[in-house]
Design a protein around this motif. Structure first.
Motif, PDB file in Angstrom:
ATOM      1  N   PRO A 214       0.821  -1.220   0.000  1.00 48.60           N
ATOM      2  CA  PRO A 214       0.000   0.000   0.000  1.00 48.60           C
ATOM      3  C   PRO A 214       0.854   1.270   0.000  1.00 48.60           C
ATOM      4  N   LYS A 215       1.940   1.245   0.768  1.00 41.45           N
ATOM      5  CA  LYS A 215       2.807   2.429   0.838  1.00 41.45           C
ATOM      6  C   LYS A 215       3.434   2.699  -0.534  1.00 41.45           C
ATOM      7  N   PHE A 216       3.853   1.630  -1.202  1.00 41.37           N
ATOM      8  CA  PHE A 216       4.406   1.802  -2.542  1.00 41.37           C
ATOM      9  C   PHE A 216       3.345   2.347  -3.496  1.00 41.37           C
ATOM     10  N   ARG A 217       2.151   1.739  -3.459  1.00 40.37           N
ATOM     11  CA  ARG A 217       1.092   2.142  -4.399  1.00 40.37           C
ATOM     12  C   ARG A 217       0.738   3.619  -4.228  1.00 40.37           C
ATOM     13  N   ARG A 218       0.790   4.094  -2.985  1.00 39.93           N
ATOM     14  CA  ARG A 218       0.472   5.518  -2.739  1.00 39.93           C
ATOM     15  C   ARG A 218       1.537   6.449  -3.326  1.00 39.93           C
ATOM     16  N   SER A 219       2.689   5.890  -3.645  1.00 41.96           N
ATOM     17  CA  SER A 219       3.762   6.745  -4.173  1.00 41.96           C
ATOM     18  C   SER A 219       3.691   6.877  -5.699  1.00 41.96           C
ATOM     19  N   VAL A 220       2.720   6.200  -6.304  1.00 43.94           N
ATOM     20  CA  VAL A 220       2.571   6.285  -7.771  1.00 43.94           C
ATOM     21  C   VAL A 220       1.142   6.715  -8.107  1.00 43.94           C
ATOM     22  N   GLY A 221       0.997   7.903  -8.669  1.00 48.69           N
ATOM     23  CA  GLY A 221      -0.320   8.353  -9.118  1.00 48.69           C
ATOM     24  C   GLY A 221      -0.564   7.787 -10.512  1.00 48.69           C
TER      25      GLY A 221
END
Ligand code: ADP
Length: 228
Positions: free
Chosen positions: A75-82
Protein backbone atom coordinates in the motif's frame (compact mmCIF):
# COMPACT_ATOMS: atom_id res chain seq x y z
CA UNK A 1 12.91 7.27 -9.40
CA UNK A 2 12.47 4.53 -12.01
CA UNK A 3 15.21 2.00 -12.64
CA UNK A 4 14.76 -1.04 -14.85
CA UNK A 5 17.80 -3.29 -15.20
CA UNK A 6 17.86 -6.07 -17.78
CA UNK A 7 14.14 -6.65 -17.42
CA UNK A 8 12.56 -9.51 -19.33
CA UNK A 9 8.88 -10.28 -18.99
CA UNK A 10 7.30 -13.46 -20.31
CA UNK A 11 3.52 -14.03 -20.13
CA UNK A 12 2.16 -17.37 -18.92
CA UNK A 13 1.53 -18.47 -22.51
CA UNK A 14 5.25 -18.12 -23.23
CA UNK A 15 5.05 -14.80 -25.10
CA UNK A 16 8.02 -12.52 -24.34
CA UNK A 17 6.63 -8.97 -24.07
CA UNK A 18 9.80 -7.25 -22.81
CA UNK A 19 13.28 -8.30 -23.79
CA UNK A 20 16.20 -7.24 -21.62
CA UNK A 21 14.95 -3.68 -21.10
CA UNK A 22 17.04 -1.21 -19.11
CA UNK A 23 16.08 2.39 -18.45
CA UNK A 24 16.37 5.07 -15.78
CA UNK A 25 14.14 8.04 -15.15
CA UNK A 26 15.42 10.60 -12.67
CA UNK A 27 13.38 12.61 -10.16
CA UNK A 28 11.64 15.55 -11.80
CA UNK A 29 11.82 14.29 -15.38
CA UNK A 30 8.96 14.32 -17.88
CA UNK A 31 9.18 11.36 -20.22
CA UNK A 32 7.03 10.32 -23.15
CA UNK A 33 6.83 6.60 -23.90
CA UNK A 34 5.76 5.80 -27.45
CA UNK A 35 5.43 2.63 -29.48
CA UNK A 36 2.93 0.91 -31.71
CA UNK A 37 0.12 -1.26 -30.44
CA UNK A 38 1.47 -4.50 -28.99
CA UNK A 39 4.98 -3.06 -28.55
CA UNK A 40 5.06 -3.73 -24.79
CA UNK A 41 4.09 -0.36 -23.26
CA UNK A 42 1.29 -1.69 -21.04
CA UNK A 43 3.42 -4.63 -19.99
CA UNK A 44 6.08 -2.17 -18.83
CA UNK A 45 3.50 -0.14 -16.88
CA UNK A 46 2.28 -3.32 -15.17
CA UNK A 47 5.82 -3.89 -13.95
CA UNK A 48 6.20 -0.29 -12.76
CA UNK A 49 3.01 -0.49 -10.68
CA UNK A 50 3.85 -3.97 -9.36
CA UNK A 51 0.79 -5.48 -11.00
CA UNK A 52 3.21 -8.14 -12.20
CA UNK A 53 6.80 -9.08 -11.46
CA UNK A 54 9.53 -9.42 -14.08
CA UNK A 55 10.55 -12.89 -15.22
CA UNK A 56 14.13 -11.71 -14.79
CA UNK A 57 15.86 -8.42 -14.04
CA UNK A 58 15.29 -5.71 -11.47
CA UNK A 59 12.60 -3.04 -11.16
CA UNK A 60 13.09 -0.21 -8.66
CA UNK A 61 10.43 2.52 -8.41
CA UNK A 62 10.50 5.38 -5.89
CA UNK A 63 13.20 3.53 -3.96
CA UNK A 64 11.13 0.33 -3.66
CA UNK A 65 12.81 -2.75 -5.09
CA UNK A 66 9.62 -4.32 -6.41
CA UNK A 67 10.96 -7.87 -6.67
CA UNK A 68 11.60 -7.87 -2.94
CA UNK A 69 8.69 -5.75 -1.79
CA UNK A 70 6.87 -7.28 1.18
CA UNK A 71 3.09 -7.49 0.92
CA UNK A 72 2.70 -5.21 3.94
CA UNK A 73 4.66 -2.47 2.14
CA UNK A 74 2.56 -2.68 -1.02
CA UNK A 75 0.00 0.00 0.00
CA UNK A 76 2.81 2.43 0.84
CA UNK A 77 4.41 1.80 -2.54
CA UNK A 78 1.09 2.14 -4.40
CA UNK A 79 0.47 5.52 -2.74
CA UNK A 80 3.76 6.75 -4.17
CA UNK A 81 2.57 6.29 -7.77
CA UNK A 82 -0.32 8.35 -9.12
CA UNK A 83 -2.11 6.76 -12.08
CA UNK A 84 -4.11 8.39 -14.85
CA UNK A 85 -5.92 6.20 -17.40
CA UNK A 86 -7.31 6.64 -20.89
CA UNK A 87 -10.87 5.96 -19.66
CA UNK A 88 -10.65 8.35 -16.65
CA UNK A 89 -12.05 5.76 -14.16
CA UNK A 90 -14.01 8.31 -12.14
CA UNK A 91 -16.75 7.18 -9.77
CA UNK A 92 -19.97 8.13 -11.57
CA UNK A 93 -22.07 8.46 -8.42
CA UNK A 94 -19.67 10.92 -6.78
CA UNK A 95 -19.26 14.58 -7.61
CA UNK A 96 -15.92 16.09 -8.56
CA UNK A 97 -15.02 17.03 -4.97
CA UNK A 98 -15.73 13.53 -3.67
CA UNK A 99 -13.90 11.84 -6.53
CA UNK A 100 -10.78 13.79 -5.60
CA UNK A 101 -11.37 13.41 -1.85
CA UNK A 102 -11.79 9.64 -2.21
CA UNK A 103 -8.08 8.83 -2.28
CA UNK A 104 -7.53 11.10 0.72
CA UNK A 105 -10.36 9.48 2.68
CA UNK A 106 -9.08 5.95 2.10
CA UNK A 107 -5.65 7.06 3.27
CA UNK A 108 -7.14 8.44 6.49
CA UNK A 109 -6.58 12.15 5.97
CA UNK A 110 -8.59 14.41 8.28
CA UNK A 111 -11.80 16.07 7.08
CA UNK A 112 -10.18 19.38 7.87
CA UNK A 113 -7.25 18.65 5.56
CA UNK A 114 -9.59 17.38 2.84
CA UNK A 115 -11.70 20.56 3.01
CA UNK A 116 -8.70 22.72 2.17
CA UNK A 117 -6.61 20.36 0.06
CA UNK A 118 -9.26 19.29 -2.46
CA UNK A 119 -9.98 22.89 -3.56
CA UNK A 120 -6.21 23.41 -3.86
CA UNK A 121 -5.73 20.48 -6.28
CA UNK A 122 -8.89 21.39 -8.18
CA UNK A 123 -7.40 24.84 -8.65
CA UNK A 124 -4.21 23.26 -10.04
CA UNK A 125 -6.30 21.63 -12.78
CA UNK A 126 -8.50 24.74 -13.14
CA UNK A 127 -11.72 23.09 -12.06
CA UNK A 128 -12.33 24.84 -8.76
CA UNK A 129 -15.77 26.00 -9.95
CA UNK A 130 -16.91 22.47 -10.91
CA UNK A 131 -16.55 20.79 -7.51
CA UNK A 132 -20.25 19.99 -7.21
CA UNK A 133 -20.70 18.59 -10.70
CA UNK A 134 -20.88 14.90 -11.60
CA UNK A 135 -18.63 13.20 -14.20
CA UNK A 136 -21.54 12.88 -16.69
CA UNK A 137 -21.91 16.69 -16.66
CA UNK A 138 -18.30 17.23 -17.73
CA UNK A 139 -16.49 17.07 -21.08
CA UNK A 140 -13.88 14.36 -21.66
CA UNK A 141 -11.10 16.88 -21.10
CA UNK A 142 -12.63 18.02 -17.82
CA UNK A 143 -13.11 14.44 -16.64
CA UNK A 144 -9.47 13.76 -17.34
CA UNK A 145 -8.50 16.86 -15.34
CA UNK A 146 -10.53 15.51 -12.39
CA UNK A 147 -8.69 12.20 -12.75
CA UNK A 148 -5.37 14.07 -12.73
CA UNK A 149 -6.46 16.01 -9.61
CA UNK A 150 -7.41 12.75 -7.92
CA UNK A 151 -4.02 11.23 -8.75
CA UNK A 152 -2.23 14.33 -7.43
CA UNK A 153 -4.26 14.64 -4.23
CA UNK A 154 -2.02 12.33 -2.22
CA UNK A 155 1.05 14.11 -3.60
CA UNK A 156 2.80 11.17 -5.28
CA UNK A 157 6.41 11.72 -6.36
CA UNK A 158 5.65 9.85 -9.60
CA UNK A 159 2.67 10.14 -11.94
CA UNK A 160 2.14 7.55 -14.67
CA UNK A 161 -0.35 8.50 -17.38
CA UNK A 162 -1.44 5.68 -19.69
CA UNK A 163 -2.73 7.19 -22.97
CA UNK A 164 -4.33 10.11 -21.06
CA UNK A 165 -5.40 11.83 -24.27
CA UNK A 166 -6.76 8.70 -25.96
CA UNK A 167 -10.43 9.59 -25.37
CA UNK A 168 -10.18 13.33 -25.80
CA UNK A 169 -10.64 15.68 -28.77
CA UNK A 170 -7.31 16.63 -30.36
CA UNK A 171 -7.62 20.29 -29.33
CA UNK A 172 -8.20 19.40 -25.69
CA UNK A 173 -5.45 16.76 -25.81
CA UNK A 174 -2.86 19.49 -25.99
CA UNK A 175 -4.35 21.14 -22.91
CA UNK A 176 -4.10 17.88 -20.98
CA UNK A 177 -0.44 17.45 -21.88
CA UNK A 178 0.21 21.13 -21.12
CA UNK A 179 -1.37 20.58 -17.71
CA UNK A 180 0.82 17.54 -17.04
CA UNK A 181 3.89 19.52 -18.03
CA UNK A 182 2.87 22.38 -15.75
CA UNK A 183 2.43 19.96 -12.85
CA UNK A 184 5.86 18.53 -13.64
CA UNK A 185 7.56 21.91 -13.44
CA UNK A 186 5.40 23.49 -10.72
CA UNK A 187 5.07 20.53 -8.32
CA UNK A 188 8.27 18.68 -9.32
CA UNK A 189 6.28 15.48 -9.92
CA UNK A 190 8.13 13.01 -12.13
CA UNK A 191 5.83 12.13 -15.02
CA UNK A 192 5.82 9.24 -17.46
CA UNK A 193 3.21 9.61 -20.18
CA UNK A 194 2.46 6.75 -22.55
CA UNK A 195 1.01 7.78 -25.90
CA UNK A 196 0.79 6.57 -29.46
CA UNK A 197 0.19 10.11 -30.72
CA UNK A 198 3.49 11.03 -32.31
CA UNK A 199 2.28 14.52 -33.19
CA UNK A 200 1.71 15.29 -29.48
CA UNK A 201 5.28 14.21 -28.73
CA UNK A 202 6.66 16.33 -31.58
CA UNK A 203 4.59 19.32 -30.46
CA UNK A 204 6.02 19.32 -26.94
CA UNK A 205 9.38 17.64 -27.50
CA UNK A 206 11.51 16.36 -24.63
CA UNK A 207 12.77 12.98 -23.55
CA UNK A 208 11.08 10.22 -25.46
CA UNK A 209 11.47 6.49 -25.05
CA UNK A 210 10.28 4.36 -27.93
CA UNK A 211 9.45 0.70 -27.40
CA UNK A 212 9.09 -1.67 -30.33
CA UNK A 213 8.80 -5.42 -30.23
CA UNK A 214 9.57 -5.53 -26.49
CA UNK A 215 12.79 -3.55 -26.79
CA UNK A 216 13.79 0.09 -26.40
CA UNK A 217 14.66 1.28 -29.87
CA UNK A 218 15.09 4.96 -29.02
CA UNK A 219 15.75 6.91 -25.82
CA UNK A 220 16.63 10.54 -26.41
CA UNK A 221 15.44 14.10 -26.60
CA UNK A 222 13.11 15.15 -29.41
CA UNK A 223 13.14 18.82 -30.37
CA UNK A 224 9.88 20.62 -29.94
CA UNK A 225 7.98 21.80 -32.95
CA UNK A 226 4.94 23.86 -31.94
CA UNK A 227 2.95 22.92 -34.99
CA UNK A 228 0.43 20.15 -35.47
P1 ADP B 1 1.11 -2.11 -25.87
O1 ADP B 1 0.67 -1.59 -24.56
O2 ADP B 1 2.37 -1.46 -26.36
O3 ADP B 1 0.04 -2.08 -26.91
P2 ADP B 1 1.21 -4.68 -24.51
O4 ADP B 1 2.22 -4.53 -23.44
O5 ADP B 1 -0.23 -4.64 -24.12
O6 ADP B 1 1.50 -3.65 -25.71
O7 ADP B 1 1.42 -6.07 -25.23
C1 ADP B 1 2.70 -6.50 -25.69
C2 ADP B 1 2.54 -7.90 -26.27
O8 ADP B 1 2.20 -8.81 -25.23
C3 ADP B 1 1.46 -8.01 -27.32
O9 ADP B 1 1.92 -8.80 -28.37
C4 ADP B 1 0.32 -8.68 -26.60
O10 ADP B 1 -0.43 -9.49 -27.45
C5 ADP B 1 1.04 -9.53 -25.56
N1 ADP B 1 0.21 -9.69 -24.35
C6 ADP B 1 -0.38 -8.71 -23.64
N2 ADP B 1 -1.05 -9.21 -22.59
C7 ADP B 1 -0.88 -10.55 -22.64
C8 ADP B 1 -1.31 -11.65 -21.82
N3 ADP B 1 -2.05 -11.46 -20.73
N4 ADP B 1 -0.93 -12.90 -22.19
C9 ADP B 1 -0.15 -13.09 -23.29
N5 ADP B 1 0.30 -12.11 -24.09
C10 ADP B 1 -0.06 -10.86 -23.78
Amino acid sequence: MIDLKNVTFVYDNGFTALKNVSLSVAKGEFVFVIGSSGAGKSSMLKLLTRETLPTSGKVVVNGFNLGQLKRKHLPKFRRSVGMVFQDFRLIKTMNVFDNVAFSLRVTNHSSRFIRTHVPYVLKLVQLEDKAKMYPRELSGGEQQRVAIARALAIDPPLLVADEPTGNIDPELSLQIVELLRRINSYCGTTIMMVTHEHDVVRYFGGRTISIEDGKIDYDGVINKNNRR
